[in-house]
Design an enzyme around this catalytic site. Structure first.
Site, mmCIF file in Angstrom:
data_model
loop_
_atom_site.group_PDB
_atom_site.id
_atom_site.type_symbol
_atom_site.label_atom_id
_atom_site.label_comp_id
_atom_site.label_asym_id
_atom_site.label_seq_id
_atom_site.Cartn_x
_atom_site.Cartn_y
_atom_site.Cartn_z
ATOM 1 N N ALA B 140 11.666 1.541 -1.105
ATOM 2 C CA ALA B 140 10.796 2.595 -1.645
ATOM 3 C C ALA B 140 9.388 2.049 -1.823
ATOM 4 O O ALA B 140 9.125 1.264 -2.740
ATOM 5 C CB ALA B 140 11.350 3.091 -2.971
ATOM 6 N N GLU B 143 4.111 6.534 -1.500
ATOM 7 C CA GLU B 143 3.956 7.554 -2.540
ATOM 8 C C GLU B 143 3.220 8.733 -1.926
ATOM 9 O O GLU B 143 2.646 8.609 -0.836
ATOM 10 C CB GLU B 143 3.194 6.970 -3.741
ATOM 11 C CG GLU B 143 3.971 5.850 -4.414
ATOM 12 C CD GLU B 143 3.127 5.015 -5.379
ATOM 13 O OE1 GLU B 143 1.935 5.331 -5.590
ATOM 14 O OE2 GLU B 143 3.665 4.021 -5.914
ATOM 15 N N GLY B 147 0.168 5.996 1.806
ATOM 16 C CA GLY B 147 1.073 5.666 2.901
ATOM 17 C C GLY B 147 0.622 4.392 3.582
ATOM 18 O O GLY B 147 1.057 3.293 3.273
ATOM 19 N N SER B 148 -0.344 4.541 4.494
ATOM 20 C CA SER B 148 -0.837 3.376 5.222
ATOM 21 C C SER B 148 -1.433 2.342 4.277
ATOM 22 O O SER B 148 -1.295 1.138 4.488
ATOM 23 C CB SER B 148 -1.899 3.805 6.239
ATOM 24 O OG SER B 148 -1.316 4.576 7.256
ATOM 25 N N THR B 174 14.052 6.112 3.119
ATOM 26 C CA THR B 174 15.159 6.256 4.052
ATOM 27 C C THR B 174 16.439 5.761 3.401
ATOM 28 O O THR B 174 16.461 4.683 2.804
ATOM 29 C CB THR B 174 14.859 5.428 5.325
ATOM 30 O OG1 THR B 174 13.665 5.921 5.922
ATOM 31 C CG2 THR B 174 16.008 5.498 6.319
ATOM 32 N N ASP B 260 6.680 -8.050 9.329
ATOM 33 C CA ASP B 260 6.475 -8.865 10.517
ATOM 34 C C ASP B 260 7.795 -9.044 11.259
ATOM 35 O O ASP B 260 7.831 -9.102 12.479
ATOM 36 C CB ASP B 260 5.903 -10.236 10.149
ATOM 37 C CG ASP B 260 4.398 -10.177 9.930
ATOM 38 O OD1 ASP B 260 3.848 -11.112 9.315
ATOM 39 O OD2 ASP B 260 3.769 -9.200 10.374
ATOM 40 N N ARG B 263 8.843 -5.177 12.660
ATOM 41 C CA ARG B 263 8.017 -4.433 13.607
ATOM 42 C C ARG B 263 8.569 -4.440 15.044
ATOM 43 O O ARG B 263 8.628 -3.398 15.683
ATOM 44 C CB ARG B 263 6.574 -4.931 13.588
ATOM 45 C CG ARG B 263 5.557 -3.809 13.527
ATOM 46 C CD ARG B 263 4.137 -4.316 13.358
ATOM 47 N NE ARG B 263 3.965 -5.134 12.185
ATOM 48 C CZ ARG B 263 3.269 -6.281 12.161
ATOM 49 N NH1 ARG B 263 2.679 -6.731 13.239
ATOM 50 N NH2 ARG B 263 3.175 -6.964 11.037
ATOM 51 N N GLU B 386 6.665 2.549 9.327
ATOM 52 C CA GLU B 386 6.511 1.097 9.440
ATOM 53 C C GLU B 386 5.201 0.738 10.122
ATOM 54 O O GLU B 386 5.132 -0.210 10.894
ATOM 55 C CB GLU B 386 7.705 0.482 10.175
ATOM 56 C CG GLU B 386 8.978 0.686 9.384
ATOM 57 C CD GLU B 386 9.944 -0.484 9.452
ATOM 58 O OE1 GLU B 386 9.500 -1.622 9.739
ATOM 59 O OE2 GLU B 386 11.127 -0.258 9.227
ATOM 60 N N THR B 388 1.639 3.112 11.259
ATOM 61 C CA THR B 388 1.343 4.130 12.264
ATOM 62 C C THR B 388 0.701 3.502 13.495
ATOM 63 O O THR B 388 0.246 2.356 13.472
ATOM 64 C CB THR B 388 0.342 5.165 11.709
ATOM 65 O OG1 THR B 388 -0.887 4.468 11.418
ATOM 66 C CG2 THR B 388 0.869 5.833 10.452
#
Lengths: 438, 409
Positions: B140, B143, B147-148, B174, B260, B263, B386, B388
């Site tokens: 989590a 918010e 985001g980014s 998720t 890392d 990704r 994860e 953009t």
């Protein structure tokens, strides 16, 4: 025929009058106009092929010598071998110190300096795919090495790289597909100190050209073959002593033929093009050229021809990698130094993202090209991978070329910076067939 | 030696993964896409299988536990003998490609394979690793307004004796509903910036944490996406993952370490999802008499064949970029830029391909009777979560041009 009443005709007449005016000399314009006229004439400049050296025919009943395939290591790995690193280091230095600074002058002269060609011969570039038994450097197929070499040369200058690599294509073709006689007749010259200028040509100048549907023809006769047709993308054709030419054999599909330049019916037409000016591109016009039976390269199989097309596309993709790297490095520096609105333009996302995307696409095309090469040298089917590499290098190669100019703005458009040359050179990548092999 | 073939030792494993994906995931794809928020019970059996494999060491990175950053033993051995490794990063990437060829949503809801589990693996102390063994942990972070820019989160963790009191609201969690614990990012002190952001493992039965609602989504509908509220939620200080000190120098790095490692895996998801579309469209096109020829120039082929080859080329690039990022990680080389390149390329290409395959398939592709339309909905999130597309480009650009986050914003 110009019609006095035709608007274009009148325009031409006016131009002619301007040209005859003494005033044009006062404005210093005559030299420029003369150059343009000369160039126009040079495009149509035709010559017979150079008188080639004697290639002493050797009769042999032995089997041709072939390179063996490289073994599959079973491991995913992106590290070049020590040998490859050494070769690439040497070539990279050469590209940086000699090719890049000489690129402008080579372009203007429509050729590559003799010293440059000799130097790359000395590096043994022609020998990479000639088996050791025939004076070359290899036991195993080294397609990946060929790719790395082409990439490193093209980072210096694509045009000169093409000129330097063209003779090696003929040597490679003889190695991979030639008969024992053909290998023993021609390869010694390529392994000597005096490498013949040579060109492999498959392309023909027409829209939607398909290398598998050739209009150049080879008709079987009692004594051998008669060849007719027009070939394009012939590197340094006016100097070449030896050609390997693609032609359709008796309506059954394309095959490759060895043609010595002095053969009657061979004419070379200079064909200066959008880019690759240092490669002296020309057209080969073949009019009832009579060849002996042993002119057919190897057994003329469809498989050999197909492999030739694939390996040449792989070579062009490799060149794209080097030139794209040159563009990326150049623009990265430029955008950090160039300021606008109070800060370097690199600080703007639209600029920074263009550079990032260049790098992403270049890395993608690099990996796909290497994969195709590694499959080829392992003897795996690589048709799919070459097609994918060609698509990427053509599409993104050109995008990188055009973005390269865009990022320099007006400065990118003028010849003061090399990006406009790279733009012109990169368009070749999706267009070329033949000429080079890895 | 330069070689980009799939590592020999993983070929059998990938084949197995593909069969699993086909039988457990693909077989249930449409069912759970339509029955959003119904628990996919078929996955419990699959999860036990994966757990067993992980525990026996045969998992070859099949799970989310990934590679710990301080895997000292492995580092020494590969540096000592200089041999190139194809290890857990590579096998994880390859297996996730197969799973997502199966179904992205169902992969995301695999029990005990949450992003929180990856965080635990990356950041937790050895004692915590032992204590949290066997939990299914969601992550989590995001918010509503953040985001980014994850450094700007406002969920707070206030020290109270041996406890931290968490307050805030997280979205886009998720497996937020199905997981049995949640790794919550919170700040110890907003005035100290990013360095004060820590992650806390909160078990679902802790008073003060609740699932407020589940989102209805465009795609990956089999995966539950939750809004989670922390309302004076008290957690013991031993639940703070990793180091409790606020170290401005280390800053955000600890928390971001997870990404890392993940990704390249998210890139792999897009690679797998797009491959599903490519395989099906190829079957449909060839069935309709379209010949896809790798030798004939692309401009001389039909639009459909040329488009296919163009898509396949971009797909191949995204596959190899993903494998490169994994290969670098396995061989202890820095891979942050390559990981972002992979995610950027795979994310955008995955979306392009899945959408174009629907286009080529006309109303058949558009219909729920084919999975093509579903894959084109699933693929969109892969270019967003994860990190953009735009954030990935920012990361690549900063590395390439050697610019800081204050210079290139």
């Amino acid at each position: 025929m110009t019609n006095r009443k035709d608007p274009m005709g009148i325009g031409l007449q006016v131009l002619n009058r301007i040209a005859s005016m003494p005033g044009i000399d006062k404005l210093g314009l005559r030299k420029t106009t003369e150059k343009a006229v000369y160039h126009g004439a040079k495009s149509g400049f035709q010559t017979a092929g150079v008188v080639n050296r004697t290639f002493k025919r050797v009769t042999s009943s032995g089997k041709p010598t072939r390179l063996s395939r490289t073994k599959d290591s079973g491991v995913f790995d992106l590290s070049p071998t020590e040998d490859q690193k050494m070769i690439v280091d040497v070539i990279t230095d050469f590209a940086k110190e000699i090719l890049r600074p000489g690129a402008g002058a080579a372009e203007v002269s429509n050729d590559t300096p003799k010293e440059v060609l000799e130097q790359t011969s000395e590096f043994g570039l022609t020998l990479l795919n000639i088996p050791e038994a025939l004076g070359g450097l290899s036991e195993d197929r080294s397609t990946v090495t060929g790719v790395l070499v082409a990439e490193a040369l093209a980072e210096g200058d694509m045009g000169q790289a093409v000129a330097c690599l063209a003779p090696a294509a003929v040597a490679t073709a003889l190695s991979l597909w030639g008969s024992a006689e053909q290998q023993e007749t021609y390869l010694p010259a390529f392994a000597s100190d005096d490498i013949p200028t040579a060109a492999l040509t498959i392309a023909e100048p027409r829209v939607l050209f398909d290398p598998f549907v050739l209009e150049s023809t080879a008709v079987k006769t009692a004594d051998g073959y008669t060849i007719n047709g027009v070939k394009s993308a012939v590197v340094r054709g006016t100097e070449a002593e030896l050609f390997i030419v693609g032609a359709d054999l008796d309506g059954c599909g394309p095959a490759l033929f060895i043609i010595e330049s002095s053969t009657e019916g061979v004419t070379i037409e200079s064909d200066p093009s959008m880019g690759l000016r240092a490669a002296g591109l020309s057209r080969l016009v073949l009019h009832d050229v009579k060849l002996a039976e042993d002119a057919l390269l190897g057994d003329g199989s469809a498989d050999d021809y197909r492999e030739c097309v694939r390996l040449s596309r792989l070579a062009w993709a490799s060149l794209a990698l080097g030139t794209c790297r040159a563009v990326l490095d150049y623009v990265s520096e430029y955008v950090k130094g160039r300021t606008a609105f109070g800060e370097p333009i690199a600080n703007r996302q639209s600029v920074a993202f263009m550079v990032a995307n260049m790098a992403i696409e270049l890395e993608g095309m690099r990996l796909v090209t290497y994969k195709a090469a590694s499959r080829a040298e392992q003897g795996l089917d690589f048709a799919r991978e070459v097609a994918l590499a060609r698509r990427l290098s053509s599409e993104y190669g050109m995008k990188i070329g055009t973005d390269g100019v865009q990022l320099l703005g007006g400065h990118g458009f003028v010849k003061e910076h090399p990006v406009e040359r790279w733009y012109r050179d990169l368009r070749a990548v999706g267009v070329m067939e033949g000429s080079l092999l890895v | 030696m330069i070689n980009l073939e799939t590592p020999r030792k993983f070929r059998a494993f990938i084949d197995q993964a593909n069969k699993v994906a086909d039988n457990f995931l693909r077989a249930n794809s449409r069912k759970y896409d339509l029955a959003e928020h119904t628990y996919p019970k078929e996955l419990d059996m699959l999860a036990s299988l994966v757990d067993g494999m992980s525990d026996s060491g045969q998992g070859q990175g099949a799970g989310a536990t990934g590679v710990r950053r301080d895997d000292v033993e492995a580092a020494d051995s590969s540096q000592r003998d200089g041999k190139i490794k194809n290890g857990a990063n590579m096998s994880s990437a390859l297996s996730i490609i197969e799973m997502c060829w199966g179904d992205v949503g169902l992969l995301l809801t695999m029990p005990r394979q949450g992003l929180g589990n990856s965080a635990i693996a990356s950041v937790a102390t050895d004692e915590q690793l032992e204590r949290y063994k066997g939990t299914w942990a969601a992550m989590a972070i995001t918010e509503a307004a953040t985001g980014s820019d994850s450094g700007a989160i406002t969920t707070t963790a206030t020290k109270d004796g041996e406890y931290y009191v968490l307050n805030g609201e997280k979205i886009f969690v998720t497996s937020g509903d199905r997981a049995d614990s949640v790794v919550v990012w919170a700040t110890l002190d907003k005035s100290l910036g990013r360095a004060a952001i820590k992650s806390f493992l909160v078990t679902k039965n802790t008073p003060g944490i609740r699932v407020e609602r589940l989102e209805h989504k465009l795609g990956i509908r089999a995966s539950d996406t939750a809004v989670i509220v922390l309302d004076n939620c008290r957690v013991h200080e031993s639940n703070l993952l990793g180091n409790p000190d606020v170290d401005p120098k280390e800053g955000f790095a600890g928390a971001m370490a997870t990404f890392d490692n993940t990704r390249p895996l998210v890139a792999g998801m897009a690679v797998g999802c797009a491959r599903a579309s490519l395989e099906l469209i190829r079957e449909l096109l060839e069935g309709a008499g379209i010949e896809i020829d790798y030798d004939t120039p692309i401009q001389s082929q039909s639009y459909a064949a040329a488009t296919f080859i163009a898509m396949e080329a971009d797909w191949e690039a995204s596959l190899l970029l993903t494998m490169e990022a994994a290969w670098l990680a396995d061989n202890r080389k820095p891979n942050s830029m390559e990981a972002s390149m992979a995610k950027a390329k795979a994310g955008r290409v995955g979306n392009d391909i899945t959408l174009r395959c629907v286009e080529l398939a006309s109303t058949l592709g558009y219909s729920e009777m084919s999975l093509l339309e579903k894959w084109s909905r699933d693929s969109k999130i892969l270019d967003i979560f994860e990190g953009t597309q735009q954030i990935q480009q920012l990361i690549v650009a900063r590395r390439l041009l050697n610019l800081s986050s204050t210079e290139l914003r």
